[in-house]
Design a protein around this motif. Structure first.
Motif, PDB file in Angstrom:
ATOM      1  N   GLY A 123     -45.537  47.370  -2.757  1.00  0.00           N
ATOM      2  CA  GLY A 123     -44.626  47.047  -3.864  1.00  0.00           C
ATOM      3  C   GLY A 123     -43.156  47.117  -3.484  1.00  0.00           C
ATOM      4  N   ARG A 124     -42.317  46.767  -4.448  1.00  0.00           N
ATOM      5  CA  ARG A 124     -40.868  46.733  -4.207  1.00  0.00           C
ATOM      6  C   ARG A 124     -40.257  48.131  -4.221  1.00  0.00           C
ATOM      7  N   GLY A 125     -39.093  48.235  -3.586  1.00  0.00           N
ATOM      8  CA  GLY A 125     -38.351  49.498  -3.630  1.00  0.00           C
ATOM      9  C   GLY A 125     -38.945  50.589  -2.758  1.00  0.00           C
ATOM     10  N   SER A 126     -39.715  50.198  -1.718  1.00  0.00           N
ATOM     11  CA  SER A 126     -40.341  51.203  -0.850  1.00  0.00           C
ATOM     12  C   SER A 126     -39.307  51.738   0.147  1.00  0.00           C
ATOM     13  N   ALA A 127     -39.722  52.734   0.916  1.00  0.00           N
ATOM     14  CA  ALA A 127     -38.832  53.341   1.922  1.00  0.00           C
ATOM     15  C   ALA A 127     -38.355  52.303   2.937  1.00  0.00           C
ATOM     16  N   SER A 130     -42.652  57.262   6.461  1.00  0.00           N
ATOM     17  CA  SER A 130     -42.767  57.436   5.021  1.00  0.00           C
ATOM     18  C   SER A 130     -43.805  56.476   4.434  1.00  0.00           C
ATOM     19  N   ILE A 131     -43.782  55.232   4.895  1.00  0.00           N
ATOM     20  CA  ILE A 131     -44.752  54.223   4.427  1.00  0.00           C
ATOM     21  C   ILE A 131     -46.173  54.616   4.850  1.00  0.00           C
ATOM     22  N   PHE A 132     -46.328  54.940   6.141  1.00  0.00           N
ATOM     23  CA  PHE A 132     -47.673  55.233   6.648  1.00  0.00           C
ATOM     24  C   PHE A 132     -48.187  56.584   6.175  1.00  0.00           C
ATOM     25  N   GLY A 133     -47.273  57.500   5.893  1.00  0.00           N
ATOM     26  CA  GLY A 133     -47.689  58.792   5.344  1.00  0.00           C
ATOM     27  C   GLY A 133     -48.207  58.649   3.918  1.00  0.00           C
ATOM     28  N   MET A 165     -45.931  64.726   2.454  1.00  0.00           N
ATOM     29  CA  MET A 165     -44.957  63.737   1.989  1.00  0.00           C
ATOM     30  C   MET A 165     -43.612  64.368   1.629  1.00  0.00           C
ATOM     31  N   THR A 166     -43.609  65.605   1.183  1.00  0.00           N
ATOM     32  CA  THR A 166     -42.328  66.260   0.853  1.00  0.00           C
ATOM     33  C   THR A 166     -41.468  66.362   2.107  1.00  0.00           C
ATOM     34  N   GLU A 167     -42.094  66.818   3.192  1.00  0.00           N
ATOM     35  CA  GLU A 167     -41.371  66.938   4.471  1.00  0.00           C
ATOM     36  C   GLU A 167     -40.890  65.572   4.967  1.00  0.00           C
ATOM     37  N   ILE A 168     -41.770  64.585   4.893  1.00  0.00           N
ATOM     38  CA  ILE A 168     -41.447  63.241   5.377  1.00  0.00           C
ATOM     39  C   ILE A 168     -40.294  62.638   4.570  1.00  0.00           C
ATOM     40  N   LEU A 201     -36.385  61.640   5.741  1.00  0.00           N
ATOM     41  CA  LEU A 201     -35.789  60.321   5.507  1.00  0.00           C
ATOM     42  C   LEU A 201     -34.478  60.461   4.723  1.00  0.00           C
ATOM     43  N   LYS A 202     -34.477  61.369   3.758  1.00  0.00           N
ATOM     44  CA  LYS A 202     -33.272  61.596   2.948  1.00  0.00           C
ATOM     45  C   LYS A 202     -32.097  62.023   3.835  1.00  0.00           C
ATOM     46  N   ASN A 203     -32.399  62.834   4.847  1.00  0.00           N
ATOM     47  CA  ASN A 203     -31.352  63.319   5.747  1.00  0.00           C
ATOM     48  C   ASN A 203     -30.928  62.282   6.797  1.00  0.00           C
ATOM     49  N   ASP A 204     -31.731  61.224   6.930  1.00  0.00           N
ATOM     50  CA  ASP A 204     -31.436  60.202   7.953  1.00  0.00           C
ATOM     51  C   ASP A 204     -31.906  58.844   7.415  1.00  0.00           C
ATOM     52  N   PRO A 205     -31.278  58.381   6.299  1.00  0.00           N
ATOM     53  CA  PRO A 205     -31.832  57.265   5.530  1.00  0.00           C
ATOM     54  C   PRO A 205     -31.915  55.921   6.243  1.00  0.00           C
ATOM     55  N   SER A 206     -31.151  55.756   7.339  1.00  0.00           N
ATOM     56  CA  SER A 206     -31.215  54.441   7.993  1.00  0.00           C
ATOM     57  C   SER A 206     -32.145  54.446   9.205  1.00  0.00           C
ATOM     58  N   ASN A 207     -32.837  55.575   9.430  1.00  0.00           N
ATOM     59  CA  ASN A 207     -33.712  55.683  10.599  1.00  0.00           C
ATOM     60  C   ASN A 207     -34.986  54.854  10.411  1.00  0.00           C
TER      61      ASN A 207
END
Length: 310
Positions: A128-132, A269-272, A249-252, A256-262
């Motif tokens: 769906g839309r708006g994914s990581a 995040s998607i595969f988790g 997922m919380t850790e993942i 991502l939040k700490n490195d959003p463009s990685n």
């Protein structure tokens, strides 16, 4: 299938196996010609690996057409209109910014009869839309565009992830050196994987299938495997115990939040989350048509020197 002119965009990790198999199959049909669009610099390259690919393409009887996909749309339309079918193996190398949509629009404007867009991957609609992974929204835009018309027939091939990625350190799941495995999301989270060679083989099968496959999403898969099963495979092939850790997922999501463009963290995040990244092998084209392809375990046996990690 007579008089089919096929243009392949890109000759990279996926493009080469796709071209190889299309060219092989095209020989069985009269007047069917495969052309690959490459930058002039690539065609005349001095780079040893690229040179090897160029030589192989020529030996396969594939025509090399100089062109640049970053050219204005009008230029692409004038190239594309000379072909009956276009298979896009461009990858995400060009990043976001409407590149896939630009290609799809040029294909439609050129009146190409059949289009296989660059959608070799996960099930974008289930995600769906708006994914990581923000690039996925554009893939959905491409699907909407293709479905909104009927002049160009399209085929989308969902392949899952490249099998090798499971075993590569960058993905952060299996570390052969450290004998550790990090499950992302959960030990029962599953992922569908296929090798580029098998994607090439199955793309050619699907392309030339009769009756013609049109306006469909086709699923393929070399394996659907959980992170727990991957750990079992690594242990059985290495004869060693692996240290098993879990990133929930919380850790993942915090990562991502700490490195959003990685890019890798977006994918983790998607595969988790495990949504839209796997499907039962029973629904795949290869399973239904009894086409033998390589499982994750077989790939690991054939491609990893387990002794060297002991």
């Amino acid at each position: 299938m007579n008089n089919t002119s096929i243009l392949v965009l890109g000759a990279g990790e996926l493009g080469m196996p796709v071209i190889r198999q299309l060219a092989k199959k095209a020989k069985k049909y009269s007047n069917t010609k495969v052309t690959v669009l490459l930058r002039e610099a690539t065609i005349n390259t001095e780079d040893i690996n690229k040179k090897k690919n160029i030589t192989e393409l020529k030996e396969l009887g594939v025509e090399l057409l100089p062109g640049d996909l970053s050219a204005p749309s009008s230029e692409l339309v004038s190239i594309f209109k000379n072909y009956d079918a276009i298979v896009s193996c461009t990858g995400y190398g060009n990043g976001a910014g409407g590149f896939q949509l630009k290609l799809a629009s040029a294909v439609l404007d050129a009146g190409v009869k059949r289009y296989f867009p660059w959608q070799f991957g996960v099930d974008f609609e289930v995600i769906g839309r708006g994914s990581a992974q923000d690039l996925f929204d554009e893939q959905l835009d491409v699907r909407e565009l293709l479905r909104s018309q009927s002049a160009t027939k399209w085929v989308i091939i969902s392949t899952g992830m490249f099998t090798s990625y499971l075993f590569e350190p960058f993905f952060g799941v299996l570390d052969l050196e450290k004998k550790s495995i990090n499950a992302i999301g959960g030990w029962d989270t599953a992922v569908t994987v296929t090798t580029p060679e098998d994607i090439g083989k199955l793309t050619a099968e699907i392309f030339f299938a009769e009756p013609l496959i049109e306006d469909k999403v086709v699923y393929i898969g070399g394996d659907t495997i959980t992170y727990g099963q991957l750990a079992d495979i690594a242990e059985s092939l290495s004869g060693q115990k692996y240290n098993r850790t879990l990133s929930d997922m919380t850790e993942i999501q915090n990562d991502l939040k700490n490195d959003p463009s990685n890019f890798v963290k977006k994918y983790r995040s998607i595969f988790g989350a495990g949504k839209g990244v796997s499907w039962p092998l029973e629904i795949t084209y290869n399973f239904k048509n009894d086409i033998e392809i390589i499982s994750a375990e077989q790939w690991a046996k054939d491609n990893i020197d387990w002794e060297s990690f002991n």
